[in-house]
Design an enzyme around this catalytic site. Structure first.
Site, PDB file in Angstrom:
ATOM      1  N   CYS A  31       0.834  -1.206   0.000  1.00 39.02           N
ATOM      2  CA  CYS A  31       0.000   0.000   0.000  1.00 39.02           C
ATOM      3  C   CYS A  31       0.868   1.255   0.000  1.00 39.02           C
ATOM      4  CB  CYS A  31      -0.866   0.022   1.252  1.00 39.02           C
ATOM      5  SG  CYS A  31      -1.884  -1.438   1.447  1.00 39.02           S
ATOM      6  N   ARG A  62       4.280   0.722  -6.561  1.00 36.91           N
ATOM      7  CA  ARG A  62       4.265  -0.231  -5.432  1.00 36.91           C
ATOM      8  C   ARG A  62       3.247  -1.330  -5.632  1.00 36.91           C
ATOM      9  NH1 ARG A  62       6.385   2.897  -0.859  1.00 36.91           N
ATOM     10  NH2 ARG A  62       5.084   1.855   0.647  1.00 36.91           N
ATOM     11  N   TRP A  86      -3.089  -2.379  -1.609  1.00 35.83           N
ATOM     12  CA  TRP A  86      -2.751  -3.700  -2.147  1.00 35.83           C
ATOM     13  C   TRP A  86      -3.342  -4.669  -1.139  1.00 35.83           C
ATOM     14  CZ3 TRP A  86       1.049  -7.509  -0.574  1.00 35.83           C
ATOM     15  CH2 TRP A  86       1.239  -8.528  -1.532  1.00 35.83           C
ATOM     16  N   ASN A 125      -0.642   1.649   5.855  1.00 35.00           N
ATOM     17  CA  ASN A 125       0.159   0.676   5.114  1.00 35.00           C
ATOM     18  C   ASN A 125       0.748  -0.271   6.140  1.00 35.00           C
ATOM     19  OD1 ASN A 125       1.805  -0.729   3.323  1.00 35.00           O
ATOM     20  ND2 ASN A 125       3.504   0.703   3.593  1.00 35.00           N
ATOM     21  N   GLY A 126       0.548  -1.584   5.928  1.00 35.70           N
ATOM     22  CA  GLY A 126       1.103  -2.572   6.859  1.00 35.70           C
ATOM     23  C   GLY A 126       0.038  -3.589   7.228  1.00 35.70           C
ATOM     24  N   GLU A 130      17.014 -16.735 -11.547  1.00 38.66           N
ATOM     25  CA  GLU A 130      16.489 -15.380 -11.796  1.00 38.66           C
ATOM     26  C   GLU A 130      15.658 -15.372 -13.075  1.00 38.66           C
ATOM     27  OE1 GLU A 130      15.899 -12.744 -10.469  1.00 38.66           O
ATOM     28  OE2 GLU A 130      15.848 -11.183 -12.007  1.00 38.66           O
ATOM     29  N   LYS A 133      11.763 -14.222 -13.298  1.00 35.27           N
ATOM     30  CA  LYS A 133      11.318 -13.162 -14.224  1.00 35.27           C
ATOM     31  C   LYS A 133      10.169 -13.654 -15.094  1.00 35.27           C
ATOM     32  CE  LYS A 133      12.870  -9.824 -13.009  1.00 35.27           C
ATOM     33  NZ  LYS A 133      13.366 -10.258 -11.793  1.00 35.27           N
ATOM     34  N   GLU A 139       6.911 -14.187 -12.968  1.00 34.84           N
ATOM     35  CA  GLU A 139       6.253 -13.044 -12.321  1.00 34.84           C
ATOM     36  C   GLU A 139       5.633 -12.080 -13.327  1.00 34.84           C
ATOM     37  OE1 GLU A 139       8.606 -10.438  -9.894  1.00 34.84           O
ATOM     38  OE2 GLU A 139      10.391 -10.696 -11.101  1.00 34.84           O
ATOM     39  N   HIS A 179      18.692 -36.314 -11.324  1.00 34.02           N
ATOM     40  CA  HIS A 179      18.125 -36.705 -10.014  1.00 34.02           C
ATOM     41  C   HIS A 179      16.625 -36.451  -9.959  1.00 34.02           C
ATOM     42  CE1 HIS A 179      22.209 -37.319  -8.545  1.00 34.02           C
ATOM     43  NE2 HIS A 179      22.526 -36.199  -9.151  1.00 34.02           N
ATOM     44  N   LYS A 224       5.822  -3.935  -5.578  1.00 35.17           N
ATOM     45  CA  LYS A 224       7.228  -3.646  -5.834  1.00 35.17           C
ATOM     46  C   LYS A 224       8.080  -3.887  -4.596  1.00 35.17           C
ATOM     47  CE  LYS A 224      10.925  -2.326  -7.937  1.00 35.17           C
ATOM     48  NZ  LYS A 224      11.566  -3.294  -8.858  1.00 35.17           N
TER      49      LYS A 224
HETATM   50  C1  AGP Z   1      11.933  -9.316  -8.327  1.00 33.73           C
HETATM   51  O1  AGP Z   1      11.649  -9.193  -9.727  1.00 33.73           O
HETATM   52  C2  AGP Z   1      10.692  -9.326  -7.501  1.00 33.73           C
HETATM   53  N1  AGP Z   1       9.934  -8.158  -7.730  1.00 33.73           N
HETATM   54  C3  AGP Z   1      10.932  -9.617  -6.034  1.00 33.73           C
HETATM   55  O2  AGP Z   1      11.386 -10.945  -5.946  1.00 33.73           O
HETATM   56  C4  AGP Z   1      11.969  -8.722  -5.293  1.00 33.73           C
HETATM   57  O3  AGP Z   1      13.254  -8.985  -5.784  1.00 33.73           O
HETATM   58  C5  AGP Z   1      11.940  -9.096  -3.795  1.00 33.73           C
HETATM   59  O4  AGP Z   1      10.655  -8.803  -3.300  1.00 33.73           O
HETATM   60  C6  AGP Z   1      12.991  -8.354  -2.970  1.00 33.73           C
HETATM   61  O5  AGP Z   1      12.729  -6.971  -2.993  1.00 33.73           O
HETATM   62  P1  AGP Z   1      13.882  -5.976  -2.459  1.00 33.73           P
HETATM   63  O6  AGP Z   1      15.061  -6.150  -3.370  1.00 33.73           O
HETATM   64  O7  AGP Z   1      13.266  -4.616  -2.565  1.00 33.73           O
HETATM   65  O8  AGP Z   1      14.196  -6.365  -1.052  1.00 33.73           O
END
Ligand code: AGP
Length: 609
Positions: A2, A27, A74, A98-99, A482, A486, A489, A505, A604
């Site tokens: 949020c 965000r 959010w 927020n939280g 990674e 990507k 997500e 395995h 974000k």
């Molecule tokens: C990465 O593409 C994602 N959005 C997510 O995994 C992100 O890397 C993770 O939430 C960590 O965020 P930060 O680097 O702000 O701590």
């Protein structure tokens, strides 16, 4: 995650609140709302979906007033509906938050027993009722908030306004970031927000509440108190957030822009850690003796965790220092034994990730020296660290991290050299060799980006896949991880990554002609072993996409496609291999038509558990 904003001033606020919320869109959110007070009357407008829905609502039903609060939600508790959207109201009290209020169920039951009727499924609504209840018991707004805060458990940044009080706003912070913006004589006013980016249109004079702080604002003043009620002062600094242009430029998405910014921001980051003239690393401000350090503990989440895995390979192989890497959400509850005199490194783009922050607190309690690699230098993790190693990637708006990741790798590579020099395992000649390889990275990345149209073509095939497997060995295994993240997500296609040596395995059972297998294999000392794994995949009909700086013939088997990389020193290969896996995910998502910059269900920065 949020976002909250608040304005108390001498001009109408409704449109300015929405402008501030637009700068928090990165965000991630699913509803939004604003509330103002005009002629002593509290009123609000809310809307499900994006901010344009709220703007439509405000166009047909304008809100007046020169004091107000706003929120992008959010959803954590309760569906993303208009009813659940903030601000929430009870008895003339309006709150944005927020939280997560962890004890909201207990508080809700207590308040319902007191006759309060809940309209929403949210945890936030309990805050509004708690404050309203204190005021019906005779408390003034300030006391009502202070008392209510003592009932709350969990993380929050919140702002409150009160019907009948047009020059009073109260805010509080526990675990979620809270910025205060100071107006000036020409434009009197005070501002609050989840970060400095939201306040950039109004002011660059910013201070941050610390955990437990709460603040009483009028249009000309801010009185900050700690959780014991003692008045405190917090440093006012000039934020850089406003100086950074936050727009897409000529790109279709922020993610595309940020992928293409990598040569520039990696150069900028390198210049911070390398003496280019002497071809040496420069960590003169880093007050840690790596020669005597027994081991380094690394903790992070998501993409930052994968950067930590690359860092482990680089720091152990080239720096000669043992490194443990752990996912922060596991680390914080595993409560690992920490070496006396050890150091802990936290990697985070936002610097606000709850699990990473909690792991930092644990390590601090074990007397570890705290180092952080962050992209937001004003962030909570940065402020809690003994040593901060900034990435200079600039604001990263796309939810999927790209330029921050490669800048993290840049800092980790430079740090590995520094550690190796301090530990006596890197001599002057090797330092120069490795520094030169780093200095070539921006040019090599530009070369990869120049072939992005080939990857766009290739991604259209990938967009029909149901499952994708990524393989890599050694320092390329975290890049495979990674790449899978990507793709997942932003395209919503299921993908997973394995160390190539693990194929036999179990995962090889997945292989058939429907399964794209993306193999990240630069020509390093593990190349031949990865090639033999790849041939096992080809023998079972797997569709191989080969990412390498080797020639295609070196594969020795049929390839579905090849992404040819420029030759690079093995020390920097992960920085180069990261680019094609970013582009593959991006173009696949574009072909799929998903919301590339704000993928479903994601935020974000994950500031709650
Ligand atoms: C990465 O593409 C994602 N959005 C997510 O995994 C992100 O890397 C993770 O939430 C960590 O965020 P930060 O680097 O702000 O701590």
């Amino acid at each position: 995650m949020c976002g909250i904003v608040g304005i108390i001033g001498t001009e109408p606020v409704a449109e300015r609140l929405v402008d501030a919320l637009k700068r928090l869109e990165y965000r991630g959110y699913d509803s939004a709302g604003v509330a103002t007070i005009h002629n002593h009357v509290l009123d609000r407008r809310r809307a499900k979906g994006k901010l344009k829905e709220l703007e439509k609502r405000l166009h047909t039903e304008p809100l007046e007033g020169m004091i107000g609060i706003g929120h992008t939600r959010w959803a954590t508790h309760g569906k993303p509906t208009e009813v659940n959207a903030h601000p929430h109201i009870s008895g003339g009290v309006s709150v944005v938050h927020n939280g997560i209020i962890e004890n909201f169920k207990t508080l809700r039951a207590e308040l319902e027993a007191d006759g309060y009727v809940f309209e929403t499924e949210t945890d936030t609504e309990v805050i509004a009722h708690l404050i309203a209840r204190e005021m019906t018991r005779g408390a003034e707004p300030q006391q009502a908030v202070q008392t209510s805060l003592t009932h709350l458990e969990g993380a929050f940044a919140l702002a409150v306004i009160f019907a009948g009080h047009e020059d009073l706003m109260i805010g509080a912070r526990r675990g979620s970031p809270f910025a205060i913006g100071y107006g000036n004589d020409e434009e009197p006013g005070m501002y609050i927000g989840s970060d400095a980016i939201a306040l950039a249109p109004f002011t660059n004079k910013i201070s941050y509440l610390e955990d437990g702080d709460w603040v009483v604002l009028t249009k000309n003043s801010a009185a900050i108190y700690d959780e014991d009620g003692a008045e405190v002062s917090r440093k006012i600094s000039l934020s850089q957030a406003g100086a950074l242009i936050v727009d897409k430029g000529n790109h279709r998405h922020f993610m595309a822009k940020e992928i293409h910014e990598q040569p520039d921001v990696i150069s900028r980051t390198l210049s911070h850690y390398i003496d280019l003239g002497a071809e040496r690393v420069d960590f003169s401000e880093l007050d840690i003796d790596f020669k005597t350090l027994p081991r380094l503990t690394v903790s992070a989440c998501g993409t930052a965790y994968y950067a930590g895995l690359v860092g482990k390979y680089l720091i152990e192989r080239w720096g000669g220092l043992p490194v443990d890497v752990d996912i922060a959400s596991e680390f914080r509850y595993r409560e690992p034994l920490m070496a006396d005199g050890g150091a802990a490194l936290f990697i985070s783009q936002s610097g606000e990730t709850a699990d990473s922050l909690a792991s930092l607190s644990y390590c601090k309690s074990k007397a570890q020296k705290i180092i952080s690699i962050v992209n937001v230098q004003e962030s909570s993790i940065a402020r809690e660290s003994d040593e901060v190693l900034p990435t200079l990637a600039g604001p990263e708006i796309g939810v999927a991290s790209t330029k921050a990741f490669t800048c993290q790798l840049t800092v980790l590579a430079a740090l590995a050299i520094h550690i190796g020099v301090q530990r006596g395992v890197i001599n002057e000649a090797l330092e120069k060799e490795l520094v030169r390889s780093l200095v070539e990275v921006p040019r090599l990345i530009s070369e990869v980006l120049s072939h992005e149209s080939d990857i766009d073509d290739l991604s259209s095939q990938l967009s029909h896949a149901k499952d994708v497997l990524y393989l890599g060995r050694g320092v390329s295994f975290p890049i495979a991880l990674e790449g899978a993240l990507k793709l997942k997500e932003i395209s919503y296609i299921h993908a997973e990554a394995y160390a190539a040596g693990e194929l036999k395995h179990g995962p090889i059972a997945l292989i058939d002609e429907t399964m794209p297998v993306i193999v990240v294999a630069p020509e390093d000392d593990l190349f031949d072993k990865t090639i033999s794994n790849m041939q096992e995949v080809a023998a079972r009909g797997g569709r191989i996409i080969f990412i390498s700086d080797a020639d295609g013939e070196a594969a020795g088997c049929e390839l579905s496609s090849m992404i040819k990389l420029p030759k690079a020193h093995t020390f920097v290969s992960p920085l180069i291999s990261a680019i094609p896996v970013q582009l593959l995910a991006y173009y696949t998502a574009v072909h799929m038509g998903t919301d590339v910059d704000q993928p479903r269900n994601l935020a974000k920065s994950v500031t709650v558990e």
